[in-house]
Design a protein around this motif. Structure first.
Motif, PDB file in Angstrom:
ATOM      1  N   LEU A  39      -6.298   5.395  -1.770  1.00  0.00           N
ATOM      2  CA  LEU A  39      -5.387   4.456  -1.112  1.00  0.00           C
ATOM      3  C   LEU A  39      -4.825   4.985   0.200  1.00  0.00           C
ATOM      4  O   LEU A  39      -4.427   4.201   1.067  1.00  0.00           O
ATOM      5  CB  LEU A  39      -4.223   4.122  -2.058  1.00  0.00           C
ATOM      6  CG  LEU A  39      -4.571   3.325  -3.315  1.00  0.00           C
ATOM      7  CD1 LEU A  39      -3.373   3.316  -4.258  1.00  0.00           C
ATOM      8  CD2 LEU A  39      -4.983   1.908  -2.960  1.00  0.00           C
ATOM      9  N   LEU A  40      -4.774   6.298   0.356  1.00  0.00           N
ATOM     10  CA  LEU A  40      -4.105   6.902   1.504  1.00  0.00           C
ATOM     11  C   LEU A  40      -4.610   6.387   2.852  1.00  0.00           C
ATOM     12  O   LEU A  40      -3.791   5.987   3.703  1.00  0.00           O
ATOM     13  CB  LEU A  40      -4.228   8.430   1.419  1.00  0.00           C
ATOM     14  CG  LEU A  40      -3.484   9.232   2.487  1.00  0.00           C
ATOM     15  CD1 LEU A  40      -1.979   8.977   2.392  1.00  0.00           C
ATOM     16  CD2 LEU A  40      -3.774  10.732   2.315  1.00  0.00           C
ATOM     17  N   GLY A  50      -6.476   3.464  -8.237  1.00  0.00           N
ATOM     18  CA  GLY A  50      -6.609   3.153  -6.821  1.00  0.00           C
ATOM     19  C   GLY A  50      -7.049   1.729  -6.541  1.00  0.00           C
ATOM     20  O   GLY A  50      -6.294   0.922  -5.987  1.00  0.00           O
ATOM     21  N   LEU A  57       0.024   9.325  -5.702  1.00  0.00           N
ATOM     22  CA  LEU A  57      -0.362  10.618  -5.148  1.00  0.00           C
ATOM     23  C   LEU A  57       0.634  11.750  -5.416  1.00  0.00           C
ATOM     24  O   LEU A  57       0.218  12.836  -5.862  1.00  0.00           O
ATOM     25  CB  LEU A  57      -0.617  10.466  -3.648  1.00  0.00           C
ATOM     26  CG  LEU A  57      -1.282  11.655  -2.954  1.00  0.00           C
ATOM     27  CD1 LEU A  57      -2.576  12.041  -3.638  1.00  0.00           C
ATOM     28  CD2 LEU A  57      -1.541  11.317  -1.484  1.00  0.00           C
ATOM     29  N   PHE A  92      -4.678  -1.733  -5.644  1.00  0.00           N
ATOM     30  CA  PHE A  92      -4.912  -2.378  -4.350  1.00  0.00           C
ATOM     31  C   PHE A  92      -5.295  -3.845  -4.533  1.00  0.00           C
ATOM     32  O   PHE A  92      -4.741  -4.741  -3.887  1.00  0.00           O
ATOM     33  CB  PHE A  92      -6.000  -1.632  -3.598  1.00  0.00           C
ATOM     34  CG  PHE A  92      -6.407  -2.284  -2.309  1.00  0.00           C
ATOM     35  CD1 PHE A  92      -5.581  -2.211  -1.189  1.00  0.00           C
ATOM     36  CD2 PHE A  92      -7.588  -2.995  -2.211  1.00  0.00           C
ATOM     37  CE1 PHE A  92      -5.937  -2.828   0.006  1.00  0.00           C
ATOM     38  CE2 PHE A  92      -7.959  -3.613  -1.026  1.00  0.00           C
ATOM     39  CZ  PHE A  92      -7.131  -3.531   0.083  1.00  0.00           C
ATOM     40  N   GLY A 110      -4.641   7.989  -5.623  1.00  0.00           N
ATOM     41  CA  GLY A 110      -3.788   8.042  -4.440  1.00  0.00           C
ATOM     42  C   GLY A 110      -4.545   8.396  -3.180  1.00  0.00           C
ATOM     43  O   GLY A 110      -4.282   7.840  -2.105  1.00  0.00           O
ATOM     44  N   LEU A 111      -5.519   9.307  -3.285  1.00  0.00           N
ATOM     45  CA  LEU A 111      -6.315   9.690  -2.116  1.00  0.00           C
ATOM     46  C   LEU A 111      -7.170   8.531  -1.615  1.00  0.00           C
ATOM     47  O   LEU A 111      -7.388   8.394  -0.403  1.00  0.00           O
ATOM     48  CB  LEU A 111      -7.200  10.893  -2.455  1.00  0.00           C
ATOM     49  CG  LEU A 111      -6.459  12.228  -2.632  1.00  0.00           C
ATOM     50  CD1 LEU A 111      -7.430  13.315  -3.073  1.00  0.00           C
ATOM     51  CD2 LEU A 111      -5.750  12.629  -1.344  1.00  0.00           C
ATOM     52  N   THR A 131       2.002   1.651  -3.689  1.00  0.00           N
ATOM     53  CA  THR A 131       0.981   2.099  -4.631  1.00  0.00           C
ATOM     54  C   THR A 131       0.524   3.523  -4.339  1.00  0.00           C
ATOM     55  O   THR A 131       0.231   4.294  -5.261  1.00  0.00           O
ATOM     56  CB  THR A 131      -0.227   1.153  -4.597  1.00  0.00           C
ATOM     57  OG1 THR A 131      -0.666   0.993  -3.232  1.00  0.00           O
ATOM     58  CG2 THR A 131       0.134  -0.204  -5.156  1.00  0.00           C
ATOM     59  N   THR A 132       0.476   3.906  -3.051  1.00  0.00           N
ATOM     60  CA  THR A 132       0.064   5.269  -2.716  1.00  0.00           C
ATOM     61  C   THR A 132       1.113   6.283  -3.146  1.00  0.00           C
ATOM     62  O   THR A 132       0.795   7.307  -3.763  1.00  0.00           O
ATOM     63  CB  THR A 132      -0.196   5.401  -1.203  1.00  0.00           C
ATOM     64  OG1 THR A 132      -1.146   4.424  -0.798  1.00  0.00           O
ATOM     65  CG2 THR A 132      -0.736   6.783  -0.866  1.00  0.00           C
ATOM     66  N   TRP A 152      -3.436   2.784   3.492  1.00  0.00           N
ATOM     67  CA  TRP A 152      -2.008   2.706   3.792  1.00  0.00           C
ATOM     68  C   TRP A 152      -1.714   3.124   5.229  1.00  0.00           C
ATOM     69  O   TRP A 152      -1.027   2.419   5.962  1.00  0.00           O
ATOM     70  CB  TRP A 152      -1.235   3.591   2.811  1.00  0.00           C
ATOM     71  CG  TRP A 152       0.154   3.922   3.260  1.00  0.00           C
ATOM     72  CD1 TRP A 152       1.060   3.061   3.801  1.00  0.00           C
ATOM     73  CD2 TRP A 152       0.781   5.200   3.244  1.00  0.00           C
ATOM     74  NE1 TRP A 152       2.224   3.720   4.104  1.00  0.00           N
ATOM     75  CE2 TRP A 152       2.083   5.037   3.777  1.00  0.00           C
ATOM     76  CE3 TRP A 152       0.394   6.453   2.798  1.00  0.00           C
ATOM     77  CZ2 TRP A 152       2.977   6.098   3.899  1.00  0.00           C
ATOM     78  CZ3 TRP A 152       1.288   7.507   2.911  1.00  0.00           C
ATOM     79  CH2 TRP A 152       2.552   7.333   3.461  1.00  0.00           C
ATOM     80  N   THR A 212      -4.253  11.606  -8.675  1.00  0.00           N
ATOM     81  CA  THR A 212      -4.579  12.176  -7.366  1.00  0.00           C
ATOM     82  C   THR A 212      -5.753  11.446  -6.738  1.00  0.00           C
ATOM     83  O   THR A 212      -5.719  11.091  -5.540  1.00  0.00           O
ATOM     84  CB  THR A 212      -4.894  13.671  -7.511  1.00  0.00           C
ATOM     85  OG1 THR A 212      -3.771  14.342  -8.098  1.00  0.00           O
ATOM     86  CG2 THR A 212      -5.193  14.293  -6.154  1.00  0.00           C
ATOM     87  N   LEU A 268       0.824  -1.205   0.000  1.00  0.00           N
ATOM     88  CA  LEU A 268       0.000   0.000   0.000  1.00  0.00           C
ATOM     89  C   LEU A 268       0.864   1.264   0.000  1.00  0.00           C
ATOM     90  O   LEU A 268       0.508   2.268  -0.625  1.00  0.00           O
ATOM     91  CB  LEU A 268      -0.929  -0.006   1.209  1.00  0.00           C
ATOM     92  CG  LEU A 268      -2.100  -0.986   1.121  1.00  0.00           C
ATOM     93  CD1 LEU A 268      -2.860  -1.037   2.441  1.00  0.00           C
ATOM     94  CD2 LEU A 268      -3.040  -0.603  -0.006  1.00  0.00           C
TER      95      LEU A 268
END
Length: 323
Positions: A191-192, A76, A45, A80, A188-189, A40-41, A195, A185, A37
């Motif tokens: 996944l944030l 995203g 991002l 994942f 990434g958000l 990937t993040t 993570w 973006t 995670l």
């Protein structure tokens, strides 16, 4: 036959899956271990935020929800589920299940884009899945239900992402880099929080870690997704979906060249079959034959008389009739 511009576009678009095929090597050799995670993040991002800052434009209108949907599907959720499947399904089974992605696109393109399902594409789907199986499968391996669902979900996310990106296109006046930034973006958000809650921050970073993250952000995200979305704009959705089969081929070749892994005859056959599937997937639909051209009137023949007119001597209408 496929035109030369389409061949060049397909070759450039195929660089994206080739770069993604290096992700496994980068993750195992350069990144902190057991942190998918985080990888990937950080991959999505930072690059997305940089592109947003450069483009200075946020989604508006229907794109305030379309851009996040595409970002989740293409980046995203797809990444994942891909890592989850890879960790829970040994022996390359995840890659085999993910190779069903072109089959999803063939069906989705027929439903959403009006592209006809062709026997050639069905054959290419079977060849692609069979080639990946020859390439990555190693004996019997137990099937984990969650891993299988994750792999199927990842293939479906990628297939739906390709199809909707093709259907919705890109908003007028928005550059492709900005469009890519929106999706990176959003992905990434999403996944944030996963993570931060499941893995957290690493204790320290080495020089190799920084190099690996730099590779993921630049080549693995910004540049690769830019050429990927460019290819979706210019090629049929089904053709793009088959290019993704190049990722396990590159991963296998890098394992052989860099890590000293073995490369069997069956794997070489699998690569050839995959290449054949990719080539078949690029073939455009046949152009319908033109109908017969209407016969042209002989200009030397006299013009036929109009209705209600008589023909006088010399073949001209009007005037006195011949006795």
């Amino acid at each position: 036959m496929t035109s030369r511009p389409n061949i060049r576009t397909a070759a450039l678009t195929g660089l994206a899956p080739a770069v993604w095929g290096s992700t496994y090597l980068v993750a195992t050799e350069l990144l902190p271990p057991d942190r998918p995670l985080l990888a990937t993040t950080v991959r999505a991002l930072p690059g997305g935020l940089v592109l947003l800052a450069l483009g200075r434009r946020l989604p508006a209108g229907v794109w305030w929800w379309r851009a996040p949907v595409l970002g989740v599907l293409n980046i995203g959720a797809f990444n994942f589920l891909l890592f989850l499947a890879a960790y829970r399904l040994p022996g390359g089974i995840a890659a085999v299940i993910m190779s069903a992605q072109p089959m999803f696109v063939v069906v989705l393109a027929a439903l959403f884009l009006g592209e006809r399902i062709r026997a050639l594409h069905a054959l290419a789907c079977v060849m692609g899945a069979g080639g990946v199986a020859l390439l990555v499968l190693r004996g019997a391996a137990p099937l984990d239900a969650l891993g299988v669902l994750a792999a199927v979900g990842g293939a479906l996310c990628m297939g739906l992402g390709i199809t909707l990106t093709k259907r919705w296109g890109r908003p007028e006046g928005v550059g492709l880099l900005t469009f890519t930034g929106w999706q990176l973006t959003a992905g990434g958000l999403v996944l944030l929080p996963f993570w931060l809650s499941l893995e957290g921050l690493p204790d320290s970073l080495t020089g190799s870690n920084v190099l690996g993250f730099a590779h993921l952000i630049t080549l693995g995200a910004v540049l690769s997704y830019f050429v990927w979305f460019r290819g979706i704009e210019r090629l049929p959705a089904v053709a793009v979906s088959f290019l993704a089969l190049g990722s396990p081929v590159v991963a296998t070749l890098l394992g052989y060249l860099v890590r000293g892994e073995t490369l069997s005859v069956l794997q070489l056959v699998g690569m050839a079959v995959i290449l054949g599937a990719v080539v078949l997937g690029q073939r455009p639909p046949p152009v319908p034959a033109a109908g017969p051209e209407p016969a042209r009137r002989n200009l030397h023949e006299p013009h036929p008389a109009r209705s209600g007119e008589t023909v006088r001597e010399g073949g001209r209408p009007g005037g006195r009739t011949r006795p």
